[in-house]
Design a protein around this motif. Structure first.
Motif, PDB file in Angstrom:
ATOM      1  N   HIS A   1      53.356 -81.266  58.808  1.00  0.00           N
ATOM      2  CA  HIS A   1      52.251 -82.227  58.815  1.00  0.00           C
ATOM      3  C   HIS A   1      51.167 -81.748  57.859  1.00  0.00           C
ATOM      4  CE1 HIS A   1      49.647 -85.051  61.487  1.00  0.00           C
ATOM      5  NE2 HIS A   1      49.362 -85.158  60.208  1.00  0.00           N
ATOM      6  N   VAL A   2      51.056 -82.414  56.713  1.00  0.00           N
ATOM      7  CA  VAL A   2      50.060 -82.047  55.710  1.00  0.00           C
ATOM      8  C   VAL A   2      48.718 -82.671  56.083  1.00  0.00           C
ATOM      9  CG1 VAL A   2      49.448 -82.060  53.263  1.00  0.00           C
ATOM     10  CG2 VAL A   2      51.856 -81.938  53.942  1.00  0.00           C
ATOM     11  N   LEU A   3      47.683 -81.833  56.123  1.00  0.00           N
ATOM     12  CA  LEU A   3      46.344 -82.283  56.489  1.00  0.00           C
ATOM     13  C   LEU A   3      45.368 -81.998  55.356  1.00  0.00           C
ATOM     14  CD1 LEU A   3      46.302 -80.908  60.141  1.00  0.00           C
ATOM     15  CD2 LEU A   3      46.543 -83.297  59.456  1.00  0.00           C
ATOM     16  N   ARG A   4      44.541 -82.971  55.051  1.00  0.00           N
ATOM     17  CA  ARG A   4      43.552 -82.789  53.997  1.00  0.00           C
ATOM     18  C   ARG A   4      42.420 -81.904  54.509  1.00  0.00           C
ATOM     19  NH1 ARG A   4      40.615 -87.443  50.278  1.00  0.00           N
ATOM     20  NH2 ARG A   4      38.916 -86.117  49.532  1.00  0.00           N
ATOM     21  N   CYS A   5      42.277 -80.747  53.884  1.00  0.00           N
ATOM     22  CA  CYS A   5      41.224 -79.798  54.250  1.00  0.00           C
ATOM     23  C   CYS A   5      40.356 -79.506  53.033  1.00  0.00           C
ATOM     24  CB  CYS A   5      41.826 -78.508  54.813  1.00  0.00           C
ATOM     25  SG  CYS A   5      42.703 -78.722  56.379  1.00  0.00           S
ATOM     26  N   PHE A   6      40.111 -80.488  52.231  1.00  0.00           N
ATOM     27  CA  PHE A   6      39.278 -80.339  51.030  1.00  0.00           C
ATOM     28  C   PHE A   6      38.437 -81.590  50.831  1.00  0.00           C
ATOM     29  CE2 PHE A   6      43.149 -82.428  49.603  1.00  0.00           C
ATOM     30  CZ  PHE A   6      42.684 -83.423  48.745  1.00  0.00           C
ATOM     31  N   GLU A   7      37.305 -81.413  50.155  1.00  0.00           N
ATOM     32  CA  GLU A   7      36.436 -82.533  49.810  1.00  0.00           C
ATOM     33  C   GLU A   7      36.577 -82.828  48.320  1.00  0.00           C
ATOM     34  OE1 GLU A   7      32.643 -81.154  51.151  1.00  0.00           O
ATOM     35  OE2 GLU A   7      32.886 -82.058  53.125  1.00  0.00           O
TER      36      GLU A   7
ATOM     37  N   ALA B   1      53.582 -88.827  42.498  1.00  0.00           N
ATOM     38  CA  ALA B   1      52.314 -88.567  43.165  1.00  0.00           C
ATOM     39  C   ALA B   1      51.240 -89.443  42.536  1.00  0.00           C
ATOM     40  CB  ALA B   1      51.941 -87.090  43.027  1.00  0.00           C
ATOM     41  N   ALA B   2      50.532 -90.212  43.330  1.00  0.00           N
ATOM     42  CA  ALA B   2      49.492 -91.093  42.799  1.00  0.00           C
ATOM     43  C   ALA B   2      48.419 -91.307  43.853  1.00  0.00           C
ATOM     44  CB  ALA B   2      50.095 -92.443  42.385  1.00  0.00           C
TER      45      ALA B   2
ATOM     46  N   VAL C   1      46.870 -87.289  51.170  1.00  0.00           N
ATOM     47  CA  VAL C   1      46.483 -85.957  51.639  1.00  0.00           C
ATOM     48  C   VAL C   1      47.159 -84.862  50.820  1.00  0.00           C
ATOM     49  CG1 VAL C   1      46.036 -86.726  54.000  1.00  0.00           C
ATOM     50  CG2 VAL C   1      48.315 -85.871  53.397  1.00  0.00           C
ATOM     51  N   GLY C   2      48.069 -85.243  49.909  1.00  0.00           N
ATOM     52  CA  GLY C   2      48.747 -84.267  49.061  1.00  0.00           C
ATOM     53  C   GLY C   2      50.199 -84.041  49.407  1.00  0.00           C
ATOM     54  N   LYS C   3      50.810 -84.955  50.179  1.00  0.00           N
ATOM     55  CA  LYS C   3      52.207 -84.772  50.598  1.00  0.00           C
ATOM     56  C   LYS C   3      53.148 -84.703  49.390  1.00  0.00           C
ATOM     57  CE  LYS C   3      52.814 -88.431  52.924  1.00  0.00           C
ATOM     58  NZ  LYS C   3      51.628 -89.042  52.283  1.00  0.00           N
ATOM     59  N   SER C   4      53.055 -85.699  48.521  1.00  0.00           N
ATOM     60  CA  SER C   4      53.992 -85.767  47.398  1.00  0.00           C
ATOM     61  C   SER C   4      53.740 -84.645  46.396  1.00  0.00           C
ATOM     62  CB  SER C   4      53.907 -87.125  46.704  1.00  0.00           C
ATOM     63  OG  SER C   4      54.341 -88.147  47.579  1.00  0.00           O
ATOM     64  N   THR C   5      52.474 -84.269  46.217  1.00  0.00           N
ATOM     65  CA  THR C   5      52.152 -83.143  45.335  1.00  0.00           C
ATOM     66  C   THR C   5      52.778 -81.868  45.881  1.00  0.00           C
ATOM     67  OG1 THR C   5      50.070 -84.188  44.694  1.00  0.00           O
ATOM     68  CG2 THR C   5      50.288 -81.845  44.253  1.00  0.00           C
TER      69      THR C   5
END
Length: 366
Positions: free
Chosen positions: A103-109, A30-31, A13-17
């Protein structure tokens, strides 16, 4: 005094980024595959505060030292974590050690980035993580509360209080609600709840990770997350982890122009830190002199000796008084001498509750 926020979420979801961007390092690998982050990476981030440079300019300080907020990048969670699935036990143990949950949430496609459930639904993602945290707390309290109740019936007052407070938390969890909604009547009950170290009792900040074009205003996904946060009394911010990663590689002087081109007034880092500060009920006080102007972090409501202890335990142990000037008075009077002449420098004792922005000089004797 260190405060740490644990960055959590489902895999990819982009946590490490985001962690890399926050700490301006490449400490977290990040991978695009689950469990890339196994051991939690920890980074301390300077808290941006424009007041600090103004104080330093007046005092002629040789060095500026920002206060710090710690971020922990914790392994991605999957369903069944509360039963040890994936890296569940380690994930839950790492969360237990932080003060708040980011809490990182993916809000992208993006078809090129795998989602563990092959769909983009930030609310469902949030519920997946929170369900695992609630199941872990539920399992813990269903064992603990009956034992406390038994001891309470035998005359153990502390156990009786524990059974009362944690019993309320257990009732909420059985209803599918987090322990942070537990009602406490006084500081003693709050102490019991805090000492229980329940995962769902920790305050939560939702970070909506969006595409670059949505960084300024968010999108339909992030709007749903903001509604959820408002209903829970939590906080939410919109961030583009990709943009933050790019900003982190830029010289500081190039960043304002880049942000302006994207319609942004500040970095996502600043928004996350400010929200984290509010989430933990923190405030900043300053010490200022020719060697350095420095910001310090304490909990709101702390008294002067506790603030002194944030600098050194000897300061708290031998506390005599705190020479105190409000930030606005320090600026208006052009420094400590002017504030003293204008009667704006106050002598405060052990019962003084420190205010955000206070400029303090501690007098102590050990």
């Amino acid at each position: 005094m260190g405060f740490r926020c644990g960055i959590v979420g489902l895999p990819n979801v982009g946590k490490s980024t985001l962690f890399n961007a926050l700490t301006e390092t490449a400490a977290a690998q990040a991978a695009n595959y689950p469990f890339c982050t196994i051991e939690p990476n920890v980074g301390n981030v300077g808290v941006p505060d424009p007041r600090l440079s103004k104080l330093a300019a007046i005092a002629g300080s040789a060095k500026i030292i920002e206060t710090q907020l710690g971020f922990v990048d914790i392994a991605g969670l999957v369903r069944g974590a509360s039963k040890g699935e994936g890296l569940g036990n380690q994930f839950l143990g790492n969360i237990r050690e932080v003060d708040a949950i980011v809490h990182v949430l993916r809000c992208f496609e993006n078809d090129d980035i795998q989602h563990v459930d092959n769909r983009v639904d930030p609310i469902a993602d949030a519920e997946t993580v929170e369900t695992e945290l609630m199941l872990s707390d539920l399992d813990s309290l269903e064992k603990r509360v009956p034992n406390l109740a038994k001891k309470g019936q035998q005359g153990d007052k502390e156990a009786k209080l524990g059974a009362l407070v944690l019993g309320r938390a257990l009732d909420l969890l059985r209803e599918g609600k987090p322990a942070r909604l537990t009602q406490v009547a006084d500081p003693e009950e709050q102490r019991v709840l805090d000492q229980a170290q329940l995962l769902t009792a920790k305050p939560v900040l939702y970070v909506c990770n969006v595409n670059e074009e949505d960084a300024a205003n968010g999108n339909a996904f992030s709007a749903r997350v903001f509604e959820k946060a408002a209903a829970e009394g939590a906080q939410a911010v919109v961030v583009s982890a990709a943009i933050e990663a790019e900003i982190a590689t830029m010289p500081p002087e190039d960043r304002p122009e880049f942000l302006a081109e994207l319609g942004l007034e500040e970095t996502g880092l600043a928004r996350v830190i400010r929200a984290g500060y509010a989430l933990l009920h923190l405030l900043t006080f300053f010490t200022v002199g020719p060697k350095e102007a420095r910001a310090w972090t304490i909990e709101a409501g702390s008294k002067a000796p506790q603030a002194a202890g944030a600098i050194h335990s000897d300061f708290e142990r031998g506390f005599i008084r705190a020479e105190t000037t409000a930030f606005d008075d320090y600026i208006a009077c052009n420094g400590e001498a002017g504030a003293r002449d204008a009667g704006k420098l106050r002598q405060e004792g052990k019962e003084y509750v420190v205010h955000d922005g206070d400029v303090l000089l501690f007098r102590f004797n050990v």
